[in-house]
Design a protein around this motif. Sequence first.
Motif, PDB file in Angstrom:
ATOM      1  N   ASP A   3     -19.419  17.378  13.634  1.00 37.52           N
ATOM      2  CA  ASP A   3     -20.572  17.568  14.510  1.00 37.52           C
ATOM      3  C   ASP A   3     -21.854  17.798  13.715  1.00 37.52           C
ATOM      4  OD1 ASP A   3     -19.007  17.228  16.723  1.00 37.52           O
ATOM      5  OD2 ASP A   3     -18.760  19.358  17.146  1.00 37.52           O
ATOM      6  N   TRP A   4     -22.021  17.108  12.587  1.00 31.50           N
ATOM      7  CA  TRP A   4     -23.201  17.294  11.749  1.00 31.50           C
ATOM      8  C   TRP A   4     -24.494  17.032  12.516  1.00 31.50           C
ATOM      9  CZ3 TRP A   4     -26.649  13.377  11.398  1.00 31.50           C
ATOM     10  CH2 TRP A   4     -26.184  12.087  11.713  1.00 31.50           C
ATOM     11  N   TRP A   5     -24.434  16.176  13.538  1.00 35.06           N
ATOM     12  CA  TRP A   5     -25.612  15.751  14.279  1.00 35.06           C
ATOM     13  C   TRP A   5     -26.158  16.842  15.201  1.00 35.06           C
ATOM     14  CZ3 TRP A   5     -24.361  16.116  19.414  1.00 35.06           C
ATOM     15  CH2 TRP A   5     -22.997  16.112  19.722  1.00 35.06           C
ATOM     16  N   LYS A   6     -25.347  17.842  15.531  1.00 33.86           N
ATOM     17  CA  LYS A   6     -25.803  18.889  16.446  1.00 33.86           C
ATOM     18  C   LYS A   6     -26.848  19.757  15.762  1.00 33.86           C
ATOM     19  CE  LYS A   6     -22.774  19.781  20.269  1.00 33.86           C
ATOM     20  NZ  LYS A   6     -22.145  20.844  21.066  1.00 33.86           N
ATOM     21  N   GLY A   7     -28.047  19.711  16.275  1.00 31.83           N
ATOM     22  CA  GLY A   7     -29.136  20.466  15.681  1.00 31.83           C
ATOM     23  C   GLY A   7     -29.767  19.797  14.478  1.00 31.83           C
ATOM     24  N   ALA A   8     -29.289  18.611  14.099  1.00 33.53           N
ATOM     25  CA  ALA A   8     -29.803  17.919  12.910  1.00 33.53           C
ATOM     26  C   ALA A   8     -31.204  17.364  13.156  1.00 33.53           C
ATOM     27  CB  ALA A   8     -28.856  16.793  12.515  1.00 33.53           C
ATOM     28  N   VAL A   9     -31.881  17.043  12.067  1.00 32.15           N
ATOM     29  CA  VAL A   9     -33.214  16.435  12.126  1.00 32.15           C
ATOM     30  C   VAL A   9     -33.122  15.022  11.565  1.00 32.15           C
ATOM     31  CG1 VAL A   9     -35.613  16.557  11.382  1.00 32.15           C
ATOM     32  CG2 VAL A   9     -34.351  18.671  11.888  1.00 32.15           C
ATOM     33  N   THR A  10     -33.525  14.056  12.386  1.00 33.61           N
ATOM     34  CA  THR A  10     -33.529  12.655  11.993  1.00 33.61           C
ATOM     35  C   THR A  10     -34.971  12.188  11.793  1.00 33.61           C
ATOM     36  OG1 THR A  10     -31.479  12.184  13.193  1.00 33.61           O
ATOM     37  CG2 THR A  10     -32.918  10.312  12.742  1.00 33.61           C
ATOM     38  N   TYR A  11     -35.182  11.381  10.775  1.00 34.08           N
ATOM     39  CA  TYR A  11     -36.507  10.847  10.460  1.00 34.08           C
ATOM     40  C   TYR A  11     -36.504   9.358  10.764  1.00 34.08           C
ATOM     41  CZ  TYR A  11     -40.720  10.031   7.533  1.00 34.08           C
ATOM     42  OH  TYR A  11     -41.973   9.694   7.050  1.00 34.08           O
ATOM     43  N   GLN A  12     -37.399   8.926  11.646  1.00 34.99           N
ATOM     44  CA  GLN A  12     -37.452   7.510  11.999  1.00 34.99           C
ATOM     45  C   GLN A  12     -38.289   6.724  11.004  1.00 34.99           C
ATOM     46  OE1 GLN A  12     -39.353   6.431  15.703  1.00 34.99           O
ATOM     47  NE2 GLN A  12     -38.951   4.255  15.391  1.00 34.99           N
ATOM     48  N   VAL A  13     -37.683   5.686  10.449  1.00 38.50           N
ATOM     49  CA  VAL A  13     -38.367   4.757   9.543  1.00 38.50           C
ATOM     50  C   VAL A  13     -38.560   3.432  10.260  1.00 38.50           C
ATOM     51  CG1 VAL A  13     -38.043   3.333   7.488  1.00 38.50           C
ATOM     52  CG2 VAL A  13     -37.620   5.788   7.368  1.00 38.50           C
ATOM     53  N   TYR A  14     -39.792   2.957  10.262  1.00 41.59           N
ATOM     54  CA  TYR A  14     -40.116   1.636  10.801  1.00 41.59           C
ATOM     55  C   TYR A  14     -40.185   0.695   9.601  1.00 41.59           C
ATOM     56  CZ  TYR A  14     -42.323  -1.590  14.133  1.00 41.59           C
ATOM     57  OH  TYR A  14     -42.605  -2.653  14.964  1.00 41.59           O
ATOM     58  N   PRO A  15     -39.157  -0.117   9.373  1.00 40.77           N
ATOM     59  CA  PRO A  15     -39.052  -0.856   8.109  1.00 40.77           C
ATOM     60  C   PRO A  15     -40.276  -1.679   7.733  1.00 40.77           C
ATOM     61  CG  PRO A  15     -36.961  -0.934   9.261  1.00 40.77           C
ATOM     62  CD  PRO A  15     -37.948  -0.288  10.199  1.00 40.77           C
ATOM     63  N   ARG A  16     -40.943  -2.285   8.693  1.00 35.50           N
ATOM     64  CA  ARG A  16     -42.122  -3.109   8.388  1.00 35.50           C
ATOM     65  C   ARG A  16     -43.232  -2.294   7.737  1.00 35.50           C
ATOM     66  NH1 ARG A  16     -42.219  -8.096  10.909  1.00 35.50           N
ATOM     67  NH2 ARG A  16     -44.450  -8.276  10.507  1.00 35.50           N
ATOM     68  N   SER A  17     -43.232  -0.977   7.990  1.00 36.39           N
ATOM     69  CA  SER A  17     -44.387  -0.161   7.619  1.00 36.39           C
ATOM     70  C   SER A  17     -44.084   0.963   6.639  1.00 36.39           C
ATOM     71  CB  SER A  17     -45.010   0.449   8.889  1.00 36.39           C
ATOM     72  OG  SER A  17     -45.560  -0.545   9.709  1.00 36.39           O
ATOM     73  N   PHE A  18     -42.903   1.001   6.070  1.00 36.17           N
ATOM     74  CA  PHE A  18     -42.569   2.155   5.230  1.00 36.17           C
ATOM     75  C   PHE A  18     -42.900   1.905   3.761  1.00 36.17           C
ATOM     76  CE2 PHE A  18     -39.607   5.537   3.637  1.00 36.17           C
ATOM     77  CZ  PHE A  18     -40.230   6.581   4.284  1.00 36.17           C
ATOM     78  N   GLN A  19     -42.338   0.859   3.172  1.00 32.72           N
ATOM     79  CA  GLN A  19     -42.636   0.532   1.769  1.00 32.72           C
ATOM     80  C   GLN A  19     -42.299  -0.926   1.500  1.00 32.72           C
ATOM     81  OE1 GLN A  19     -43.908   2.665  -1.101  1.00 32.72           O
ATOM     82  NE2 GLN A  19     -44.350   0.487  -1.408  1.00 32.72           N
ATOM     83  N   ASP A  20     -43.275  -1.641   0.978  1.00 34.44           N
ATOM     84  CA  ASP A  20     -43.089  -3.044   0.602  1.00 34.44           C
ATOM     85  C   ASP A  20     -42.753  -3.114  -0.887  1.00 34.44           C
ATOM     86  OD1 ASP A  20     -43.240  -5.784   0.235  1.00 34.44           O
ATOM     87  OD2 ASP A  20     -45.442  -5.790   0.145  1.00 34.44           O
ATOM     88  N   SER A  21     -41.646  -3.765  -1.212  1.00 31.87           N
ATOM     89  CA  SER A  21     -41.221  -3.839  -2.616  1.00 31.87           C
ATOM     90  C   SER A  21     -41.583  -5.154  -3.287  1.00 31.87           C
ATOM     91  CB  SER A  21     -39.703  -3.642  -2.717  1.00 31.87           C
ATOM     92  OG  SER A  21     -39.003  -4.764  -2.191  1.00 31.87           O
ATOM     93  N   ASP A  22     -41.954  -6.187  -2.504  1.00 37.11           N
ATOM     94  CA  ASP A  22     -42.157  -7.507  -3.118  1.00 37.11           C
ATOM     95  C   ASP A  22     -43.563  -8.072  -2.938  1.00 37.11           C
ATOM     96  OD1 ASP A  22     -42.121  -8.182  -0.447  1.00 37.11           O
ATOM     97  OD2 ASP A  22     -40.218  -9.273  -0.521  1.00 37.11           O
ATOM     98  N   GLY A  23     -44.484  -7.300  -2.382  1.00 36.18           N
ATOM     99  CA  GLY A  23     -45.872  -7.720  -2.317  1.00 36.18           C
ATOM    100  C   GLY A  23     -46.225  -8.680  -1.208  1.00 36.18           C
ATOM    101  N   ASP A  24     -45.324  -8.880  -0.241  1.00 40.74           N
ATOM    102  CA  ASP A  24     -45.657  -9.803   0.847  1.00 40.74           C
ATOM    103  C   ASP A  24     -46.374  -9.106   2.001  1.00 40.74           C
ATOM    104  OD1 ASP A  24     -43.612  -8.371   2.045  1.00 40.74           O
ATOM    105  OD2 ASP A  24     -42.384 -10.116   2.551  1.00 40.74           O
ATOM    106  N   GLY A  25     -46.619  -7.803   1.879  1.00 37.60           N
ATOM    107  CA  GLY A  25     -47.353  -7.070   2.899  1.00 37.60           C
ATOM    108  C   GLY A  25     -46.508  -6.510   4.016  1.00 37.60           C
ATOM    109  N   ILE A  26     -45.197  -6.724   3.926  1.00 32.80           N
ATOM    110  CA  ILE A  26     -44.264  -6.232   4.948  1.00 32.80           C
ATOM    111  C   ILE A  26     -43.226  -5.349   4.277  1.00 32.80           C
ATOM    112  CG2 ILE A  26     -42.533  -6.892   6.666  1.00 32.80           C
ATOM    113  CD1 ILE A  26     -44.051  -9.515   7.041  1.00 32.80           C
ATOM    114  N   GLY A  27     -43.005  -4.174   4.825  1.00 31.10           N
ATOM    115  CA  GLY A  27     -42.000  -3.274   4.282  1.00 31.10           C
ATOM    116  C   GLY A  27     -40.614  -3.889   4.332  1.00 31.10           C
ATOM    117  N   ASP A  28     -39.704  -3.386   3.486  1.00 31.40           N
ATOM    118  CA  ASP A  28     -38.377  -3.987   3.396  1.00 31.40           C
ATOM    119  C   ASP A  28     -37.336  -2.944   3.017  1.00 31.40           C
ATOM    120  OD1 ASP A  28     -38.828  -3.670   0.557  1.00 31.40           O
ATOM    121  OD2 ASP A  28     -39.888  -5.591   0.576  1.00 31.40           O
TER     122      ASP A  28
END
Length: 531
Positions: A3-28
């Motif tokens: 039951d690790w999820w009970k009371g847990a904190v989840t962080y939402q990542v929007y992949p397009r906007s988190f970090q771009d690794s290849d320079g195309d302007g879109i997160g991945d």
Amino acid sequence: MQDWWKGAVTYQVYPRSFQDSDGDGIGDLPGITARLPYLADLGVDAVWLSPFFKSPMKDMGYDVSDYTDVDPVFGTLADFDALVARAHGLGLKIIIDQVLSHSSDRHPFFAESRESRSGPKSDWYVWADPNHDGTPPTNWLSVFGGPAWTWDGRRRQFYMHNFLSSQPDFNYHNPEVQDWALSVLRFWLERGVDGFRFDTVNYYFHDRLLRRNPPDFVEKDKPEPSPYGMQYHLFDKNRPENLAWLARIRALLDEYGATSVGEVGDNHHAIRLMGEYSSPGHLHQCYSFEMFGTEYTPDYFRSRIEAFFTGAPGGWPMWAFANHDVPRQVTRWQKAGVDQDSLAKQAAALLLSFEGSICLWQGEELGQTDTELGLEELTDPQGIAFWPAPVGRDNTRTPMVWDGSAHGGFTSGHPWLPVKAPQLARNVASQSGKAGSVLEFYRRMLAFRRVSALRGGRTRFLDMPAPILGFQRGEGEAGLLCLFNLSAEEVALGFEAPLSPQGPVQNAAFGDGRLVLGPNAVIFLALVAPE
């Protein structure tokens, strides 16, 4: 721990906007993997990834054309496997979005379904004949504007779509569709995911009789920006058959020890549905849009939390103040005379003190605000369709700001949405390690929640005058008194019991039986037994 999820904190990542690794302007995915240590250091328990599956991106990935592969813009399956392994090595759980109520119209199943009324996939989507006058079979509306029905000349029928016309709805009355959806979940479970966030979880079933929705019982004196809210959605969603389907999902997840989060979208019954859908034998937890509005009052927060636990003592909520679909919390709640950082920190303390599980939207830990965008900068079909009404979603989806360099360190290329000066000023590098920053306050609150009654203690609200919100979490020596001044005016309270401040404090002072709560004050107090 099961039951690790009970009371847990989840962080939402929007992949397009988190970090771009290849320079195309879109997160991945590789970009996310590189930033996982930041999330582990922040102190969250899990990371929720918005869709990264193959998609024509008409709705930025919430229109899936292949449910078991990664869209090349985000990377590969090998990149995903590496992300999961890295997350687990850091002690983080991975939850991924599942958009199973509808697919893209580019999905091979829909291409097959529209070809014939008698083929193997003919009944996998919701099809209906027109009325005798050629109009759609019901008055159901799309969330994104216009009818929820689009005419298809191949089958000479309408197909249903609760969202874009390029997002046809699956027919969950067909058991083959349910079996296929379970096979998708099993695919990702075998790759090591720890759970799923189910998009639009109350939209799976429609009324077989195709009955008309009545007008909303809350009478509108004028049309809303979107007419969707002018109907009472009795027949196009929230159907009773949904519970049996959710039980099938739960049975599969229990095989793997995985968790689930359901997104409930409804104007009137969200709290009740959250309770029903997270009742024993169904989903583990549910969240809704209840706290995504402009209300920032003690009565409102108390009423939502009490309504849930009173109506669903066996259910489990996930509370959130923002996500990728709504304006950022500071933007919604900012008022004249209110310090932005103080509001951001109070919102963090408030949310992280609630009973249930918690979800944080990326960038909120920096006190970020919405980005002002012109029509020519928008990519969101909802925002474009309802312009200039503020119902779009791009404003909250702009890239994560890591430092003060060009584009905030998000990309070396041209970002898919701009990073503007107000957002650039609130970056990770400038706040990390800085006493009093919003980021450091989040880190302290997350650490405090993990080791205190805030994670698992029951809630007892106190009858206190507005604008004070007060409640106790837990009992006995471990119990905490949580007090918040939800205003810009100073308030003084008298206390006879001996009290001891615990954890983060903001704009509050206690002494000689008197507690002074300044603007947006936060204080946690442990009851101290008299000597």
